[in-house]
Design a protein around this motif. Structure first.
Motif, PDB file in Angstrom:
ATOM      1  N   VAL A 146      61.242 -29.851  -9.087  1.00 10.58           N
ATOM      2  CA  VAL A 146      59.874 -29.907  -9.400  1.00 10.58           C
ATOM      3  C   VAL A 146      59.945 -28.618  -8.566  1.00 10.58           C
ATOM      4  CG1 VAL A 146      57.625 -30.120  -9.338  1.00 10.58           C
ATOM      5  CG2 VAL A 146      58.732 -32.169  -9.704  1.00 10.58           C
ATOM      6  N   LEU A 147      60.016 -28.578  -7.233  1.00 16.35           N
ATOM      7  CA  LEU A 147      59.972 -27.079  -6.958  1.00 16.35           C
ATOM      8  C   LEU A 147      60.589 -26.080  -7.410  1.00 16.35           C
ATOM      9  CD1 LEU A 147      59.031 -28.705  -3.554  1.00 16.35           C
ATOM     10  CD2 LEU A 147      57.584 -27.316  -4.583  1.00 16.35           C
ATOM     11  N   GLU A 148      61.627 -26.521  -7.710  1.00 17.81           N
ATOM     12  CA  GLU A 148      63.258 -25.590  -8.106  1.00 17.81           C
ATOM     13  C   GLU A 148      62.131 -24.971  -9.671  1.00 17.81           C
ATOM     14  OE1 GLU A 148      67.619 -25.409  -9.476  1.00 17.81           O
ATOM     15  OE2 GLU A 148      67.144 -26.643  -7.549  1.00 17.81           O
ATOM     16  N   GLN A 149      61.515 -25.304 -10.469  1.00 16.26           N
ATOM     17  CA  GLN A 149      61.186 -25.011 -11.700  1.00 16.26           C
ATOM     18  C   GLN A 149      59.908 -24.072 -11.630  1.00 16.26           C
ATOM     19  OE1 GLN A 149      62.575 -25.041 -14.889  1.00 16.26           O
ATOM     20  NE2 GLN A 149      60.492 -23.912 -14.599  1.00 16.26           N
ATOM     21  N   LEU A 150      59.254 -24.954 -10.353  1.00 13.64           N
ATOM     22  CA  LEU A 150      57.634 -23.807 -10.496  1.00 13.64           C
ATOM     23  C   LEU A 150      58.298 -23.071  -9.449  1.00 13.64           C
ATOM     24  CD1 LEU A 150      54.762 -23.702  -9.936  1.00 13.64           C
ATOM     25  CD2 LEU A 150      55.133 -24.909  -7.384  1.00 13.64           C
ATOM     26  N   ILE A 188      47.548 -21.699  -7.357  1.00 16.61           N
ATOM     27  CA  ILE A 188      46.954 -21.137  -6.526  1.00 16.61           C
ATOM     28  C   ILE A 188      48.775 -20.643  -6.321  1.00 16.61           C
ATOM     29  CG2 ILE A 188      46.456 -21.870  -4.315  1.00 16.61           C
ATOM     30  CD1 ILE A 188      44.680 -23.504  -4.968  1.00 16.61           C
ATOM     31  N   LEU A 189      49.414 -21.093  -5.692  1.00 14.80           N
ATOM     32  CA  LEU A 189      50.816 -21.262  -5.620  1.00 14.80           C
ATOM     33  C   LEU A 189      51.850 -19.939  -6.248  1.00 14.80           C
ATOM     34  CD1 LEU A 189      52.810 -23.902  -5.114  1.00 14.80           C
ATOM     35  CD2 LEU A 189      51.338 -22.642  -2.984  1.00 14.80           C
ATOM     36  N   THR A 190      51.248 -19.768  -7.770  1.00 11.63           N
ATOM     37  CA  THR A 190      51.179 -18.726  -8.597  1.00 11.63           C
ATOM     38  C   THR A 190      50.831 -17.357  -8.473  1.00 11.63           C
ATOM     39  OG1 THR A 190      52.588 -20.073 -10.640  1.00 11.63           O
ATOM     40  CG2 THR A 190      51.685 -18.064 -10.958  1.00 11.63           C
ATOM     41  N   ALA A 191      49.305 -17.187  -7.877  1.00 21.25           N
ATOM     42  CA  ALA A 191      48.570 -16.790  -7.751  1.00 21.25           C
ATOM     43  C   ALA A 191      48.884 -16.273  -6.824  1.00 21.25           C
ATOM     44  CB  ALA A 191      47.205 -17.327  -8.044  1.00 21.25           C
ATOM     45  N   ASN A 192      50.097 -15.899  -5.484  1.00 18.41           N
ATOM     46  CA  ASN A 192      49.682 -15.934  -4.265  1.00 18.41           C
ATOM     47  C   ASN A 192      51.134 -16.090  -2.882  1.00 18.41           C
ATOM     48  OD1 ASN A 192      46.314 -15.851  -2.987  1.00 18.41           O
ATOM     49  ND2 ASN A 192      46.936 -18.128  -4.488  1.00 18.41           N
ATOM     50  N   PRO A 193      51.406 -14.619  -3.743  1.00 15.48           N
ATOM     51  CA  PRO A 193      53.468 -15.668  -3.471  1.00 15.48           C
ATOM     52  C   PRO A 193      53.303 -15.799  -2.152  1.00 15.48           C
ATOM     53  CG  PRO A 193      52.502 -13.371  -4.508  1.00 15.48           C
ATOM     54  CD  PRO A 193      51.298 -13.652  -4.186  1.00 15.48           C
ATOM     55  N   LEU A 202      51.661 -18.054  -0.090  1.00  6.30           N
ATOM     56  CA  LEU A 202      52.140 -19.229   0.127  1.00  6.30           C
ATOM     57  C   LEU A 202      52.630 -19.601  -0.585  1.00  6.30           C
ATOM     58  CD1 LEU A 202      47.574 -19.749  -0.755  1.00  6.30           C
ATOM     59  CD2 LEU A 202      48.830 -20.386   1.158  1.00  6.30           C
ATOM     60  N   TRP A 203      53.511 -19.152  -0.862  1.00  4.58           N
ATOM     61  CA  TRP A 203      54.435 -20.242  -2.153  1.00  4.58           C
ATOM     62  C   TRP A 203      55.704 -19.629  -1.112  1.00  4.58           C
ATOM     63  CZ3 TRP A 203      57.124 -23.189  -4.716  1.00  4.58           C
ATOM     64  CH2 TRP A 203      57.865 -22.807  -5.205  1.00  4.58           C
ATOM     65  N   GLU A 261      59.484 -15.675 -12.638  1.00  2.00           N
ATOM     66  CA  GLU A 261      59.675 -15.411 -13.943  1.00  2.00           C
ATOM     67  C   GLU A 261      58.250 -14.950 -13.930  1.00  2.00           C
ATOM     68  OE1 GLU A 261      59.109 -17.186 -18.561  1.00  2.00           O
ATOM     69  OE2 GLU A 261      60.410 -17.735 -17.216  1.00  2.00           O
ATOM     70  N   GLU A 262      57.035 -15.176 -14.029  1.00  2.00           N
ATOM     71  CA  GLU A 262      55.359 -14.380 -14.247  1.00  2.00           C
ATOM     72  C   GLU A 262      55.778 -13.118 -13.343  1.00  2.00           C
ATOM     73  OE1 GLU A 262      50.576 -15.974 -13.213  1.00  2.00           O
ATOM     74  OE2 GLU A 262      52.415 -17.121 -14.084  1.00  2.00           O
ATOM     75  N   THR A 263      56.240 -12.785 -12.548  1.00  2.00           N
ATOM     76  CA  THR A 263      56.532 -12.090 -10.889  1.00  2.00           C
ATOM     77  C   THR A 263      56.809 -10.774 -11.907  1.00  2.00           C
ATOM     78  OG1 THR A 263      56.381 -13.351  -8.881  1.00  2.00           O
ATOM     79  CG2 THR A 263      56.572 -10.656  -8.584  1.00  2.00           C
ATOM     80  N   VAL A 264      58.435 -11.516 -12.370  1.00  2.00           N
ATOM     81  CA  VAL A 264      58.405  -9.982 -13.212  1.00  2.00           C
ATOM     82  C   VAL A 264      57.454  -9.421 -14.542  1.00  2.00           C
ATOM     83  CG1 VAL A 264      60.523  -9.731 -14.829  1.00  2.00           C
ATOM     84  CG2 VAL A 264      61.424 -11.314 -12.469  1.00  2.00           C
ATOM     85  N   GLN A 265      57.079 -10.503 -14.771  1.00  2.00           N
ATOM     86  CA  GLN A 265      55.968 -10.430 -16.018  1.00  2.00           C
ATOM     87  C   GLN A 265      55.352  -9.420 -15.598  1.00  2.00           C
ATOM     88  OE1 GLN A 265      56.843 -10.300 -19.854  1.00  2.00           O
ATOM     89  NE2 GLN A 265      59.104 -11.690 -18.828  1.00  2.00           N
TER      90      GLN A 265
END
Length: 172
Positions: free
Chosen positions: A149-153, A119-124, A126-127, A159-163
């Motif tokens: 954990v949050l740093e890695q997330l 959900i956080l990945t799909a909603n910038p 919220l992140w 990375e997903e946003t750049v892709q």
């Protein structure tokens, strides 16, 4: 676009579509079960009520949790209750991997919240709200467990946003 939260809050932008899919599945299940029961000649008012109640339960189970965030808070609304934590007073963060990966966030007030990291990945937005709160928690010294954990997330989301940008521009 209507907002369901307080002004300045961010929400899951895919929730409406997911909720519509869940309710469509429940309605389809209800219609098919009533049709099969009617075709078999065994449909009675009591059985129709049973199928309707069962379809309502299916819809409730399939309904996704509604996530929203604002300055200093993150909330998850389930069909039964609302869980809310203070992101600017986080105490611990854990990530559990497996078939249903989820984050467990705790604040210093004892509140606990479970959240799917997708959900956080799909909603910038919220992140961004969560990340801002995490930085405040780190500055105040309340976040003692799980900052990595949050740093890695955050790195995964970046990375997903750049892709996604590269795919949209045709460079990837």
């Amino acid at each position: 676009m209507r907002r369901s939260g307080p002004p300045g809050s961010a929400g899951d932008r895919h929730w409406r579509g997911s909720a519509r899919l869940a309710l469509s599945c429940a309605l389809l299940f209800c219609a098919l079960s009533l049709l099969v029961d009617w075709d078999a000649g065994s449909l009675t008012p009591l059985r129709a009520l049973l199928w309707t109640a069962l379809s309502s339960a299916v819809g409730t189970v399939l309904l996704p949790h509604r996530v929203s965030a604002g300055p200093g808070w993150l909330a998850v609304r389930t069909p039964w209750r609302r869980h809310m934590i203070r992101t600017d007073a986080l105490a611990a963060v854990r990530q559990y991997d497996g078939p249903s990966s989820h984050l467990v966030l705790r604040d210093v007030y004892g509140h606990r919240l479970e959240l799917d990291p997708r959900i956080l990945t799909a909603n910038p937005l919220l992140w961004h709200e969560l990340d801002t709160g995490v930085h405040r928690s780190l500055a105040r010294g309340t976040l003692r467990q799980g900052a990595e954990v949050l740093e890695q997330l955050g790195h995964d989301i970046d990375e997903e946003t750049v892709q996604a940008v590269l795919r949209a521009s045709g460079l990837s």
